[in-house]
Design a protein around this motif. Structure first.
Motif, short mmCIF file in Angstrom:
data_model
loop_
_atom_site.label_atom_id
_atom_site.label_comp_id
_atom_site.label_asym_id
_atom_site.label_seq_id
_atom_site.Cartn_x
_atom_site.Cartn_y
_atom_site.Cartn_z
N UNK A 206 0.83 -1.19 0.00
CA UNK A 206 0.00 0.00 0.00
C UNK A 206 0.87 1.24 0.00
N UNK A 207 0.25 2.33 -0.36
CA UNK A 207 0.91 3.64 -0.37
C UNK A 207 0.39 4.45 0.81
N UNK A 208 1.32 5.08 1.50
CA UNK A 208 0.98 5.86 2.70
C UNK A 208 1.38 7.30 2.44
N UNK A 209 0.41 8.19 2.45
CA UNK A 209 0.65 9.60 2.17
C UNK A 209 0.54 10.41 3.46
N UNK A 210 1.58 11.21 3.74
CA UNK A 210 1.56 12.05 4.94
C UNK A 210 2.62 13.13 4.83
N UNK A 218 4.24 17.29 1.45
CA UNK A 218 3.54 16.01 1.54
C UNK A 218 4.31 14.96 0.75
N UNK A 219 4.41 13.75 1.31
CA UNK A 219 5.16 12.68 0.63
C UNK A 219 4.35 11.39 0.63
N UNK A 220 4.62 10.56 -0.38
CA UNK A 220 3.98 9.26 -0.49
C UNK A 220 5.02 8.17 -0.30
N UNK A 221 4.78 7.30 0.67
CA UNK A 221 5.68 6.20 0.97
C UNK A 221 5.08 4.91 0.40
N UNK A 222 5.90 4.16 -0.31
CA UNK A 222 5.46 2.89 -0.91
C UNK A 222 5.89 1.75 0.02
N UNK A 223 4.94 0.89 0.39
CA UNK A 223 5.23 -0.18 1.33
C UNK A 223 4.90 -1.54 0.73
N UNK A 224 5.72 -2.53 1.07
CA UNK A 224 5.51 -3.90 0.64
C UNK A 224 4.99 -4.72 1.81
N UNK A 225 3.97 -5.56 1.55
CA UNK A 225 3.37 -6.40 2.59
C UNK A 225 3.78 -7.85 2.37
N UNK A 226 4.24 -8.50 3.43
CA UNK A 226 4.63 -9.91 3.37
C UNK A 226 3.93 -10.67 4.48
N UNK A 227 3.59 -11.93 4.19
CA UNK A 227 2.96 -12.81 5.18
C UNK A 227 4.00 -13.83 5.62
N UNK A 228 4.19 -13.96 6.93
CA UNK A 228 5.17 -14.88 7.49
C UNK A 228 4.43 -16.07 8.10
N UNK A 229 4.70 -17.25 7.58
CA UNK A 229 4.04 -18.46 8.08
C UNK A 229 5.04 -19.30 8.88
#
Length: 281
Positions: A206-210, A218-229
């Motif tokens: 997701x992208x987080x803008x703040x 104002x800046x947009x941060x790009x985030x990667x999501x991972x699932x740990x099993x």
């Protein structure tokens, strides 16, 4: 009239000091020095005067505009300089730095330390950490206005669906075992596949803008999501992409803002030079 031994020593000491001082004054010394008895003490009488002999002190603030205003109000004739530290997102103006030919005392300054906004601090708090489903879902709900989720295909996912997908995960596991027996050896290999799925489309990131710091853009941060099993319950990890590069950009933005603000008010008699770095007198 005879003198005691102590009086003779004091006379000899005074003569020796006078001789040394005369020799020192005859030399071209870069630093001022003076020969004096070890028990002589200097006393500062400034505290007994109606006012201080010169203005000095340190102004501290977390507001960039106040720092700029104070720096412009107290700058001196080509004696002031501003040093910007991108790593700590701070800047310091030294008003009586002076010049190489006429150095100042460098004890009158103003410093600004930018403070992270609540949104940016919350983002950094989860960066790189293993979160439970509940923790990540609550983060997405709390900062829904700042977040845009996207699927592995790059399509935007409504925040409500993203939260539902995070809250309900299905872990599927399959195991394959291979056996091989030969005349002189035998082998066995295990292969286990674990996959995390959700009834809804699980976000790939997701992208987080703040606004990371007050008075910055104002800046947009790009985030990667991972699932740990492989645990009793799945964990989720969020990582900001190229965070160091973004932080460098913010440092350059701070330096540019200060340089522009000081240059706009510069005259040939009064100006504040801006540098990346720090200064220790």
């Amino acid at each position: 009239m005879t003198m005691d031994q102590s009086a003779v020593k004091e006379i000899q000491k005074s003569q020796a000091i006078a001789t040394i001082d005369a020799a020192i004054h005859g030399k071209q010394l870069e630093k001022p020095v003076l020969a004096a008895p070890a028990d002589f003490k200097l006393h500062n009488l400034e505290g007994y005067l109606p006012g201080r002999t010169r203005f000095r002190g340190a102004m501290r603030t977390i507001v960039l505009l106040d720092f700029i205003s104070y720096s412009l109000d107290h700058r001196k004739d080509n004696d002031s300089a501003c040093f910007v530290d991108p790593a700590s997102m701070s800047a310091e103006t030294i008003f009586n730095l002076g010049t190489d030919a006429k150095p100042g005392h460098a004890d009158f300054s103003a410093k600004v330390n930018l403070v992270k906004t609540a949104e940016y601090k919350a983002l950094l708090d989860i960066n790189g950490h293993k979160l439970s489903q509940k923790q990540l879902a609550e983060f997405l709900e709390d900062y829904a206005e700042n977040i845009v989720c996207y699927s592995p295909a790059g399509e935007v996912i409504p925040i409500t669906e993203a939260v539902a997908a995070v809250r309900r995960l299905t872990i599927e596991s399959s195991r394959k075992e291979d056996y091989e027996v030969q005349e002189f050896k035998s082998s066995r290999s295990d292969l286990e596949n674990i996959e995390a799925r959700s009834e809804k489309v699980l976000p790939a990131g997701f992208k987080f803008e703040c606004t990371p710091y007050n008075d910055l853009s104002l800046r947009t941060f790009d985030l990667r999501l991972s699932v740990i099993t492989g645990r009793e319950a799945p964990a989720l990890s969020v990582r900001i992409k190229r965070l160091e590069s973004v932080q460098e950009d913010m440092g350059r933005e701070l330096e540019t803002k200060l340089s522009d603000a000081f240059s706009a008010e510069d005259t040939s008699e009064q100006k504040i030079e801006t540098y990346i770095g720090s200064f220790s007198p």
